[in-house]
Design a protein around this motif. Structure first.
Motif, PDB file in Angstrom:
ATOM      1  N   UNK A 183      21.750   0.153  23.329  1.00  0.00           N
ATOM      2  CA  UNK A 183      20.600   1.040  23.418  1.00  0.00           C
ATOM      3  C   UNK A 183      19.883   0.944  24.754  1.00  0.00           C
ATOM      4  N   UNK A 184      19.780  -0.264  25.280  1.00  0.00           N
ATOM      5  CA  UNK A 184      19.151  -0.437  26.594  1.00  0.00           C
ATOM      6  C   UNK A 184      19.972   0.248  27.686  1.00  0.00           C
ATOM      7  N   UNK A 185      21.291   0.190  27.562  1.00  0.00           N
ATOM      8  CA  UNK A 185      22.150   0.877  28.523  1.00  0.00           C
ATOM      9  C   UNK A 185      21.969   2.388  28.435  1.00  0.00           C
ATOM     10  N   UNK A 207       9.874   0.052  24.628  1.00  0.00           N
ATOM     11  CA  UNK A 207      11.209  -0.038  25.224  1.00  0.00           C
ATOM     12  C   UNK A 207      12.153  -0.767  24.270  1.00  0.00           C
ATOM     13  N   UNK A 208      13.405  -0.304  24.115  1.00  0.00           N
ATOM     14  CA  UNK A 208      14.357  -0.984  23.227  1.00  0.00           C
ATOM     15  C   UNK A 208      14.618  -2.427  23.623  1.00  0.00           C
ATOM     16  N   UNK A 209      14.249  -2.789  24.844  1.00  0.00           N
ATOM     17  CA  UNK A 209      14.405  -4.172  25.267  1.00  0.00           C
ATOM     18  C   UNK A 209      13.551  -5.133  24.448  1.00  0.00           C
ATOM     19  N   UNK A 228      19.568   2.529  15.420  1.00  0.00           N
ATOM     20  CA  UNK A 228      19.973   1.126  15.439  1.00  0.00           C
ATOM     21  C   UNK A 228      19.212   0.325  16.483  1.00  0.00           C
ATOM     22  N   UNK A 229      18.839   0.978  17.579  1.00  0.00           N
ATOM     23  CA  UNK A 229      18.200   0.230  18.666  1.00  0.00           C
ATOM     24  C   UNK A 229      16.806   0.748  19.018  1.00  0.00           C
ATOM     25  N   UNK A 230      16.340   1.781  18.344  1.00  0.00           N
ATOM     26  CA  UNK A 230      15.011   2.304  18.643  1.00  0.00           C
ATOM     27  C   UNK A 230      13.972   1.712  17.706  1.00  0.00           C
ATOM     28  N   UNK A 231      12.753   1.672  18.157  1.00  0.00           N
ATOM     29  CA  UNK A 231      11.661   1.134  17.369  1.00  0.00           C
ATOM     30  C   UNK A 231      10.875   2.269  16.723  1.00  0.00           C
ATOM     31  N   UNK A 232      10.151   1.931  15.679  1.00  0.00           N
ATOM     32  CA  UNK A 232       9.289   2.911  15.029  1.00  0.00           C
ATOM     33  C   UNK A 232       7.972   3.058  15.779  1.00  0.00           C
ATOM     34  N   UNK A 233       7.820   2.341  16.880  1.00  0.00           N
ATOM     35  CA  UNK A 233       6.601   2.422  17.683  1.00  0.00           C
ATOM     36  C   UNK A 233       6.877   3.231  18.949  1.00  0.00           C
ATOM     37  N   UNK A 234       6.072   4.203  19.201  1.00  0.00           N
ATOM     38  CA  UNK A 234       6.236   5.058  20.374  1.00  0.00           C
ATOM     39  C   UNK A 234       6.110   4.244  21.660  1.00  0.00           C
ATOM     40  N   UNK A 235       6.859   4.679  22.655  1.00  0.00           N
ATOM     41  CA  UNK A 235       6.795   4.104  24.000  1.00  0.00           C
ATOM     42  C   UNK A 235       7.176   2.627  24.045  1.00  0.00           C
TER      43      UNK A 235
END
Length: 318
Positions: free
Chosen positions: A124-126, A68-70, A59-66
């Motif tokens: 996700x950032x937390x 940041x969910x921010x 839900x909060x992660x990206x498909x791009x490595x490294x």
């Protein structure tokens, strides 16, 4: 009833009823049929308490490595605020009666998705910054940390968020296709007039959703086209209800029931849901295929449930 019903209107009613029944049957069959499937690629939201991985991480992660969910939080917040401002402008200009249009329905649904995405990204950032959750502690520590009951609630939240995303995708494609290819070339209707606001609304909805698609790691299963169909059927049924109660003007000419060719229009609008949803599914497939080839070290099309990492370690979706 203020709505006059002709014999051919029953064909329109049958088309919409068949679409509702078929969608419900298809969704119940696929959603309930997943109970015996151990793969959490699509079903971890519905059965999070049975899955082996903390599937809600997508839900909060990206498909791009490294990444940041921010950054996902930033894009979702920007999209939410921009679209909310456009919708407020629309309501101020035309009042609340503007919600008689399917465009506003879809626009509001996209805003709701981004609002849910913001909440997920904040969480996700937390999680990302929580120094107690590391790869060394393993998933058992994660389960103990968040609790089974909370994981189940998060799973339900994520399931609805993913469902809204998939419904928005098909609805936005259909909205913009109908607007630019059907309505704009035939603006003789006095209720329509192309202006800056209309142009912004019918480009921002697709633009922000495409940006979200490029960044997020949500799947896009075909069978959830059923939710998209149900969303459109709900709109049509409510149009029938308000016209039966005395509303005389139809927001879209192809919804009018007092035309002998109305069943043909309704059948075409039912069929168009398939290519509209398929077009967005093709975009997701193209994203996974092209970006994997062009950026093999930066892009990943699947995700790792063990997403909780060491402090100061770049996030990875494997």
């Amino acid at each position: 009833m203020a709505l006059i019903v002709y014999w051919y209107d029953f064909i329109c009613f049958a088309i919409v009823a068949a679409a509702i029944v078929a969608s419900l049957w298809f969704l119940l069959r696929r959603e309930r049929g997943c109970l015996g499937i151990d793969d959490t690629a699509y079903y971890s939201f519905l059965l999070l308490h049975r899955s082996k991985g903390l599937g809600s991480a997508r839900l909060w992660t990206s498909c791009w490595r490294r990444l940041h969910p921010g950054w996902l939080l930033f894009t979702r917040s920007t999209s939410f605020l921009s679209m909310a401002a456009l919708l407020a402008w629309d309501v101020i200009k035309w009042d609340a009666s503007i919600f008689v249009y399917y465009t506003e329905w879809t626009f509001m649904l996209v805003i709701i998705y981004f609002a849910m995405g913001i909440v997920a990204s904040v969480y996700g950032c937390l999680i990302y910054s929580n120094k107690e959750l590391t790869l060394e502690t393993g998933e058992d520590a994660v389960v103990e940390k968040v609790g089974v009951e909370f994981r189940q609630r998060l799973g339900v939240y994520g399931y609805f968020m993913q469902t809204i995303f998939q419904t928005c995708a098909g609805a936005v494609v259909m909205t913009d296709i109908v607007f630019w290819l059907v309505i704009v070339p035939n603006l003789s209707n006095a209720h329509f007039g192309l202006n800056t606001l209309m142009i912004c609304m019918h480009t921002a909805n697709a633009g922000f959703l495409l940006l979200e698609t490029v960044l997020n790691s949500l799947p896009f299963p075909w069978f959830r086209i059923g939710y998209f169909v149900l969303w459109s059927c709900l709109y049509v049924v409510l149009q029938w209800i308000i016209h039966a109660c005395g509303f005389t003007w139809w927001p879209y000419p192809f919804l009018e029931l007092d035309r002998p060719w109305a069943p043909i229009w309704y059948l075409c609008m039912a069929i168009i849901h398939i290519p509209c949803y398929g077009a967005y599914a093709a975009i997701v497939i193209a994203k996974n295929s092209c970006f994997t080839y062009l950026f093999p070290n930066a892009f990943v099309k699947s995700y790792n449930p063990n997403l909780f990492i060491k402090p100061n370690t770049a996030i990875s979706v494997i």
